[in-house]
Motif scaffolding. Structure first.
Motif, PDB file in Angstrom:
ATOM      1  N   SER A 110       0.774  -1.243  -0.171  1.00 10.05           N
ATOM      2  CA  SER A 110       0.106  -0.006  -0.002  1.00 10.05           C
ATOM      3  C   SER A 110       0.916   1.192   0.006  1.00 10.05           C
ATOM      4  N   THR A 111       2.003   1.132   0.647  1.00  7.68           N
ATOM      5  CA  THR A 111       2.902   2.332   0.619  1.00  7.68           C
ATOM      6  C   THR A 111       3.926   2.348  -0.547  1.00  7.68           C
ATOM      7  N   GLU A 112       3.791   1.261  -1.361  1.00  2.00           N
ATOM      8  CA  GLU A 112       4.693   1.107  -2.678  1.00  2.00           C
ATOM      9  C   GLU A 112       6.250   1.051  -2.109  1.00  2.00           C
ATOM     10  N   GLN A 113       6.416   0.448  -1.376  1.00  3.96           N
ATOM     11  CA  GLN A 113       7.833  -0.024  -0.797  1.00  3.96           C
ATOM     12  C   GLN A 113       8.319  -0.978  -1.810  1.00  3.96           C
ATOM     13  N   PRO A 114       9.700  -0.709  -2.260  1.00  7.47           N
ATOM     14  CA  PRO A 114      10.362  -1.502  -3.195  1.00  7.47           C
ATOM     15  C   PRO A 114      10.394  -3.038  -3.128  1.00  7.47           C
ATOM     16  N   LEU A 115       9.261  -3.688  -3.893  1.00  7.47           N
ATOM     17  CA  LEU A 115       8.819  -5.049  -3.815  1.00  7.47           C
ATOM     18  C   LEU A 115       8.661  -5.457  -5.494  1.00  7.47           C
ATOM     19  N   ASP A 116       9.314  -6.836  -5.824  1.00  7.95           N
ATOM     20  CA  ASP A 116       8.958  -7.167  -7.267  1.00  7.95           C
ATOM     21  C   ASP A 116       8.549  -8.429  -7.234  1.00  7.95           C
ATOM     22  N   ILE A 117       8.571  -9.345  -6.385  1.00  7.52           N
ATOM     23  CA  ILE A 117       7.896 -10.626  -6.278  1.00  7.52           C
ATOM     24  C   ILE A 117       7.038 -10.586  -4.902  1.00  7.52           C
ATOM     25  N   VAL A 118       6.014 -10.948  -4.927  1.00  6.15           N
ATOM     26  CA  VAL A 118       5.382 -10.875  -3.471  1.00  6.15           C
ATOM     27  C   VAL A 118       4.160 -12.250  -3.530  1.00  6.15           C
ATOM     28  N   GLU A 119       4.484 -12.672  -2.106  1.00  7.84           N
ATOM     29  CA  GLU A 119       3.655 -13.671  -2.121  1.00  7.84           C
ATOM     30  C   GLU A 119       2.340 -13.530  -1.650  1.00  7.84           C
ATOM     31  N   ILE A 120       1.324 -14.088  -2.169  1.00 11.20           N
ATOM     32  CA  ILE A 120      -0.200 -13.788  -2.043  1.00 11.20           C
ATOM     33  C   ILE A 120      -0.996 -14.994  -1.681  1.00 11.20           C
ATOM     34  N   GLY A 121      -1.630 -14.775  -0.598  1.00 11.34           N
ATOM     35  CA  GLY A 121      -2.572 -15.980  -0.296  1.00 11.34           C
ATOM     36  C   GLY A 121      -4.058 -15.790  -0.818  1.00 11.34           C
ATOM     37  N   ASP A 122      -4.829 -16.692  -0.473  1.00  8.71           N
ATOM     38  CA  ASP A 122      -6.237 -16.308  -1.136  1.00  8.71           C
ATOM     39  C   ASP A 122      -6.820 -15.415  -0.164  1.00  8.71           C
ATOM     40  N   TRP A 123      -6.514 -15.315   1.044  1.00  6.45           N
ATOM     41  CA  TRP A 123      -6.853 -14.612   2.217  1.00  6.45           C
ATOM     42  C   TRP A 123      -6.645 -13.128   1.888  1.00  6.45           C
ATOM     43  N   ASN A 124      -5.715 -12.725   1.286  1.00  2.97           N
ATOM     44  CA  ASN A 124      -5.344 -11.495   1.092  1.00  2.97           C
ATOM     45  C   ASN A 124      -5.438 -10.918  -0.136  1.00  2.97           C
ATOM     46  N   LEU A 125      -5.683 -11.728  -1.257  1.00  8.31           N
ATOM     47  CA  LEU A 125      -5.590 -11.433  -2.797  1.00  8.31           C
ATOM     48  C   LEU A 125      -6.449 -10.324  -2.935  1.00  8.31           C
ATOM     49  N   SER A 126      -7.986 -10.485  -2.465  1.00  7.76           N
ATOM     50  CA  SER A 126      -8.787  -9.387  -2.981  1.00  7.76           C
ATOM     51  C   SER A 126      -8.200  -8.138  -2.365  1.00  7.76           C
ATOM     52  N   THR A 127      -7.675  -7.895  -1.079  1.00  7.85           N
ATOM     53  CA  THR A 127      -7.228  -6.477  -0.543  1.00  7.85           C
ATOM     54  C   THR A 127      -6.282  -6.056  -1.244  1.00  7.85           C
ATOM     55  N   LEU A 128      -5.404  -6.829  -1.696  1.00  5.03           N
ATOM     56  CA  LEU A 128      -4.088  -6.195  -2.594  1.00  5.03           C
ATOM     57  C   LEU A 128      -4.727  -5.773  -3.775  1.00  5.03           C
ATOM     58  N   ALA A 129      -5.517  -6.739  -4.669  1.00  3.02           N
ATOM     59  CA  ALA A 129      -5.923  -6.341  -5.798  1.00  3.02           C
ATOM     60  C   ALA A 129      -6.881  -5.107  -5.745  1.00  3.02           C
ATOM     61  N   SER A 130      -7.731  -4.990  -4.826  1.00  2.00           N
ATOM     62  CA  SER A 130      -8.677  -3.936  -4.783  1.00  2.00           C
ATOM     63  C   SER A 130      -7.650  -2.516  -4.368  1.00  2.00           C
ATOM     64  N   MET A 131      -6.610  -2.552  -3.962  1.00  4.04           N
ATOM     65  CA  MET A 131      -5.947  -1.302  -3.897  1.00  4.04           C
ATOM     66  C   MET A 131      -5.422  -0.989  -5.299  1.00  4.04           C
ATOM     67  N   GLY A 132      -5.390  -1.793  -6.234  1.00  2.00           N
ATOM     68  CA  GLY A 132      -4.811  -1.312  -7.613  1.00  2.00           C
ATOM     69  C   GLY A 132      -3.390  -1.528  -7.633  1.00  2.00           C
ATOM     70  N   LYS A 133      -2.932  -2.204  -6.766  1.00  2.21           N
ATOM     71  CA  LYS A 133      -1.399  -2.184  -6.768  1.00  2.21           C
ATOM     72  C   LYS A 133      -0.736  -3.655  -7.612  1.00  2.21           C
ATOM     73  N   LEU A 134      -1.614  -4.307  -7.944  1.00  2.00           N
ATOM     74  CA  LEU A 134      -1.225  -5.478  -8.405  1.00  2.00           C
ATOM     75  C   LEU A 134      -1.034  -5.787  -9.918  1.00  2.00           C
ATOM     76  N   GLU A 135      -0.161  -6.237 -10.519  1.00  3.16           N
ATOM     77  CA  GLU A 135      -0.210  -6.386 -11.947  1.00  3.16           C
ATOM     78  C   GLU A 135      -1.083  -7.470 -12.390  1.00  3.16           C
ATOM     79  N   ASP A 136      -1.727  -7.315 -13.461  1.00  2.81           N
ATOM     80  CA  ASP A 136      -2.606  -8.283 -14.227  1.00  2.81           C
ATOM     81  C   ASP A 136      -1.544  -9.218 -15.004  1.00  2.81           C
TER      82      ASP A 136
END
Lengths: 419, 291
Positions: free
Chosen positions: A75-101
């Motif tokens: 959410s604060t756009e800290q330097p990250l290139d690969i992120v592990e995402i679980g089913d429980w936080n996928l919607s949260t991260l995607a809804s922020m508009g910060k994940l690459e399709d």
């Protein structure tokens, strides 16, 4: 002169080595553990050897706080290139508009057609777009200890919930510290409760575990009363009373020591069991409910790319590498999650052993329907604590089954579910 | 006037530092408690007034949490004080191996509270816990006790561990105070024919009274803000029977990922402690506690 040329060559080659640009990718994992992180590091070493000039910096937050850290970092756009995402936080991260399709990346991936059915659909729960590529699948199955069951003259595994209850009751001799069922009372017992409760239904909405196909909240259905009473009996008659306070650690320990030889767990439990009791356990499909059906949830965890990353193509190269048949097989074997590629189940005999029979049979049976949790509902986060606490009160006799179901129904109605 | 400016300049760096490390987080924490900052609201964070506080006070379990917190503080501090005092008295006089003995006594203080909680959760496990095993082997109990899953005793089990954990703190503080008592006082009392208990009541306790009061009052603040052991042992369960205010706050972050609601819990804790601290300062400033 010769010495001078030799020195010049040495200096130039040293300069070339040090002048080569090293690109560092920042990777954050969500499920760090002493069993898993070393495996990830080995895979990273292989990738770095094959790709000179690329370095992967691994961030391993403690398991308990990993989701919070990942969500805040993204959410604060800290330097990250690969992120592990679980089913429980996928919607949260995607809804922020910060994940690459990842659609275009996945479409151009040569092993795409080898993905097992449903993986991509499950990973596309937000806006029907894959914002991650799963590297492992989690479905609960029934683990059992044939050596303990044999002592009680039992040579099979339970096929229905009622059979499991009867078997567990037969095994229970509390004065000898022997019990039947490995109960889970704390630490996200949600899916454990829900597998039992929904097995009393035959019309669960495949898109939402808490709704029937007619969009009624399952907890206001009379079948839920019967189901929850069954769950309470399972605890009172077949499980250690202490297990109301058990999470994963205690459950696995109790299964390993043989105190409770029947256990519902995810495939990542196999990694630890293979170390501690190799050859002493098997898996079977989850017992069917009186409806003749059982509704496991289809959990997954995978790798995604933040859309602000400066090295998206390189990040995808790593994800593609991790997801290749060889690496995915190695990863799944060491970590315990189910592989995402069909070919892995064929080329490695480990995945056709008795350890995986439970999952194989479930995937091939029409009696098992995979459903989803309302993970994108705003109240989902509150639900786990609320369900755990109220369920514990029911098990302790402080709250009636009917009152509990009324509270659960009200909770989801307030969250906007149901008609 | 010049003098005042000089003082201001000299304390300015301290003021700036305190503002950064204390004031800023405190103010932003209070402001956060009036917003809807949660995992599901990153795109729509706004001011929501007292909604978080309303939610807390309309929670049917909240009164249990407060009651648990009171019991947790009272029993923990009371027994830590009594047992710490006894230990300090035992260690006051030099004896062979006192260093090793003191090391063993102070050992719990050196380990993290969370790790202590995890270790004790295994020791007290109803099925494979060592404590049950020992009690059964000595014939003290016939059936395993579910220390952490029986709601009628779970809170007392975690309190018991907290007492064990906190004794060294009292022992250290009281031992230091005991060693400052002049021997001449005891010698004079002995000449007057005073026995052990008379010396304890008439000399020892009055002399170390300020230390005792300060230690108890400070310890109450620490115990109230000490969720580590409970979190490692029960996470507040079963059914909230071991949930205290600080554990409730952590659960709000870990389970619900609702940072604003957790901040509101934090503000309530701070307010309680603020009232308590004012009372504490008034109490400790009274002359009767000074010797």
């Amino acid at each position: 002169m010769k010495k001078f040329i030799l020195l010049l060559v040495l200096v130039l080659s040293t300069l070339m080595v040090f002048s080569e640009e090293v690109i560092t990718l920042n990777l954050i994992e969500a499920f760090s553990s002493p069993w898993r992180t070393p495996t990830l590091n080995k895979i990273i070493e292989m990738f770095e050897t094959l790709n000179p000039g690329v370095k992967i910096n691994v961030i391993s937050p403690p398991y308990e706080t990993a989701y919070q850290k990942i969500n805040l970092m993204i959410s604060t756009e800290q330097p990250l290139d690969i992120v592990e995402i679980g089913d429980w936080n996928l919607s949260t991260l995607a809804s922020m508009g910060k994940l690459e399709d990842l659609t275009s990346y996945i479409n151009s991936w040569s092993e795409k057609d080898d993905l097992i059915d449903g993986v991509l659909e499950a990973a596309s729960i937000y806006n029907n777009k894959p914002y991650l590529l799963p590297h492992g699948i989690f479905v609960k199955t029934l683990f059992y200890r044939p050596d303990i069951l044999e002592k009680y003259g039992i040579n099979t595994f339970p096929k229905t919930m009622q059979e499991m209850y009867d078997m567990a009751k037969k095994l229970t001799e509390s004065n000898k510290n022997q019990f039947g069922f490995d109960f889970r009372g704390k630490g996200y017992p949600t899916s454990f409760i829900d597998i039992v409760v929904t097995s009393f239904f035959d019309d669960i909405d495949p898109n939402n575990m808490y709704l029937t196909k007619s969009e009624k909240i399952i907890f206001e259905d009379p079948r839920a009363i019967e189901a929850l009473n069954f769950y309470v009996s399972l605890y009172k008659d077949t499980a250690p009373k202490d297990s109301i306070n058990w999470g994963w650690d205690e459950q696995v320990n109790s299964f390993v020591s043989g105190i409770t030889p029947l256990l519902f767990q995810d495939p990542d439990t196999t990694g630890m069991l293979n170390e501690m009791i190799p050859g002493k356990y098997k898996t079977a499909p989850l017992p069917l409910g009186i409806s003749g059906k059982t509704y496991p949830s289809f959990g997954f965890v995978g790798w995604g790319i933040p859309n602000y990353s400066k090295h998206k193509d390189l990040a995808w190269k790593f994800i593609k590498f991790v997801s290749s048949a060889e690496i995915n097989g190695y990863w799944s074997k060491a970590y315990g999650a189910l592989p995402i590629l069909k070919s892995v189940y064929e080329y490695d005999s480990y995945f056709s052993s008795d350890i995986f029979k439970g999952w194989r049979d479930m995937f091939n049976s029409e009696h098992y329907q995979f459903t989803q949790y309302p993970l994108d509902n705003e109240n989902w986060g509150k639900w786990n604590e609320f369900q755990e606490k109220t369920m514990q009160q029911v098990l302790l006799g402080k709250l009636s089954v009917e009152k509990c179901l009324k509270e659960w129904t009200d909770f989801w109605k307030d969250a906007g579910l149901g008609k | 006037m010049k003098n005042k400016s000089f003082i201001l300049i000299m304390i300015l760096p301290t003021l700036i530092l305190i503002s950064f490390i204390i004031l800023y987080p405190t103010i932003s924490g209070v402001l956060l408690s009036f917003k809807n900052y949660s995992l599901f609201n990153f795109g729509n964070i706004k001011w929501i007034g007292f909604e978080n506080y309303n939610e807390i006070f309309s929670d049917i379990f909240y009164i249990d949490v407060i009651w648990n917190t009171i019991k947790w503080i009272f029993f923990s501090v009371f027994f830590q004080l009594i047992l710490g005092f006894i230990l300090a008295l035992l260690m006051k006089e030099p004896f062979k191996g006192r260093g090793i003995y003191a090391g063993l006594v102070f050992y719990p203080w050196a380990v993290s509270g969370f790790a202590i909680g995890l270790i004790w959760s295994w020791l007290l496990n109803g099925q494979f816990g060592v404590i049950n095993d020992i009690l059964m082997k000595f014939g003290i109990i016939k059936k395993s006790i579910n220390f952490l899953s029986d709601p009628s005793i779970a809170l007392y089990s975690v309190i018991l561990v907290n007492i064990w954990y906190g004794i060294p703190f009292f022992a250290i503080m009281i031992l230091a105070a005991l060693q400052s008592i002049p021997n001449s006082l005891y010698e004079a009392a002995e000449i007057d024919g005073a026995g052990y208990f008379t010396k304890l009541i008439k000399i020892t306790i009055p002399y170390i009274k300020p230390t005792l009061i300060n230690t108890v009052l400070l310890r109450i603040i620490w115990v109230m803000n000490f969720p580590d052991i409970i979190y490692g042992m029960t996470r507040g369960g079963p059914a909230g029977s071991t949930e205290i205010l600080s554990v409730k706050m952590i659960n709000t972050v870990f389970y619900e990922s609702n940072y604003s609601l957790a901040a509101a819990h934090g503000v309530i804790i701070v307010l309680i402690l603020l009232i308590y601290t004012i009372m504490y300062l008034k109490l400790t400033s009274k002359k009767e506690f000074n010797i």
